[in-house]
Structure formats: C-alpha cells, structure tokens
Design a protein around this motif. Structure first.
Motif, PDB file in Angstrom:
ATOM      1  N   ALA A  66     -58.440 -31.414  52.467  1.00  0.00           N
ATOM      2  CA  ALA A  66     -57.509 -30.755  51.536  1.00  0.00           C
ATOM      3  C   ALA A  66     -58.109 -30.709  50.129  1.00  0.00           C
ATOM      4  N   SER A  86     -55.118 -21.540  42.524  1.00  0.00           N
ATOM      5  CA  SER A  86     -54.913 -20.808  43.763  1.00  0.00           C
ATOM      6  C   SER A  86     -56.222 -20.831  44.537  1.00  0.00           C
ATOM      7  N   PRO A  87     -56.231 -21.340  45.750  1.00  0.00           N
ATOM      8  CA  PRO A  87     -55.145 -22.021  46.437  1.00  0.00           C
ATOM      9  C   PRO A  87     -54.800 -23.347  45.754  1.00  0.00           C
ATOM     10  N   THR A  91     -54.164 -27.702  49.811  1.00  0.00           N
ATOM     11  CA  THR A  91     -54.507 -26.648  50.762  1.00  0.00           C
ATOM     12  C   THR A  91     -55.765 -27.041  51.537  1.00  0.00           C
ATOM     13  N   LEU A  93     -58.822 -25.621  53.532  1.00  0.00           N
ATOM     14  CA  LEU A  93     -59.548 -24.362  53.654  1.00  0.00           C
ATOM     15  C   LEU A  93     -60.347 -24.320  54.950  1.00  0.00           C
TER      16      LEU A  93
END
Length: 116
Positions: A66, A86-87, A91, A93
């Motif tokens: 993450a 963002s992201p 998150t 990936l």
C-alpha cells in the motif's frame, strides 16, 4: 493615503502587496507654490502567487504494498493547507510504473499548484 513629502520620488513602490489590495487606485497630487494638479487614477493589479510544492521521486515499492507517507511526502513550500494525493494513501497499486499526483487547494492569495 501615502504621502512622500521628503523624497519627491517619481515612482511609488509597494513592496509585497497583498492580493487583497487588488483594484486599489492611486493618484498623484502635486501641490506647488502657484498651482496644484491631480493625476488620473492608476489601478493596482495584484495577481495570485503560485504555490510551490517540492516532492522528490517516491521510493519504489513492491507489488501488493500500500502507498504510505514514505511515498506520499510532498512539501508545500509556499502557501498552507493540506495536500491531496491521487491515488490516496493506502492504495495498493498493480505492478508497473504508475503516476502519482499531489494537489493543494487554491487559497485567497495563491493559485493551484500541480506536481506530478
């Protein structure tokens, strides 16, 4: 009102004007021994400054990891407020090269910056 009675300068310098001064009007009033004169108004234009964000290339991560503050660690050099990534943090990936983006909100005195 600004009055320059001692220096008799030909220019008026306004150092670090606030964007709140945008639209202020100035006139030159000359009073002499025999007559006086007033100039037409000059309007001050103060543009918003650009926010400056610094952000070193984020560290590499392994697939399935993450995003964390280790990658999302940009610094707002001018201006204030929170940065939005963002992201977002947390998150996960997929493998490969991805683009990360950071934004800071526009303020009353600063325009939007962007760092990719």
């Amino acid at each position: 009102m600004y009055e320059d009675t001692d220096n008799n300068r030909a220019t008026l310098e306004i150092k670090e004007p606030s964007v709140l001064m945008n639209g202020y009007q100035y006139r030159v009033i000359v009073n002499g021994f025999c007559l006086s004169a007033t100039s037409s108004a000059a309007t001050l234009t103060v543009n918003k400054a650009e926010q400056v964000i610094t952000w070193a290339n984020p560290t590499n991560i392994f697939s399935g990891t993450a995003l964390s503050a280790e990658q999302l660690n940009a610094t707002l050099i001018t201006g204030d407020g929170a940065l939005t990534y963002s992201p977002a943090e947390g998150t996960v990936l997929d493998a490969g090269t991805r683009t990360l983006r950071v934004d800071a909100a526009e303020t009353a005195t600063l325009i939007l910056p962007l760092k990719k």
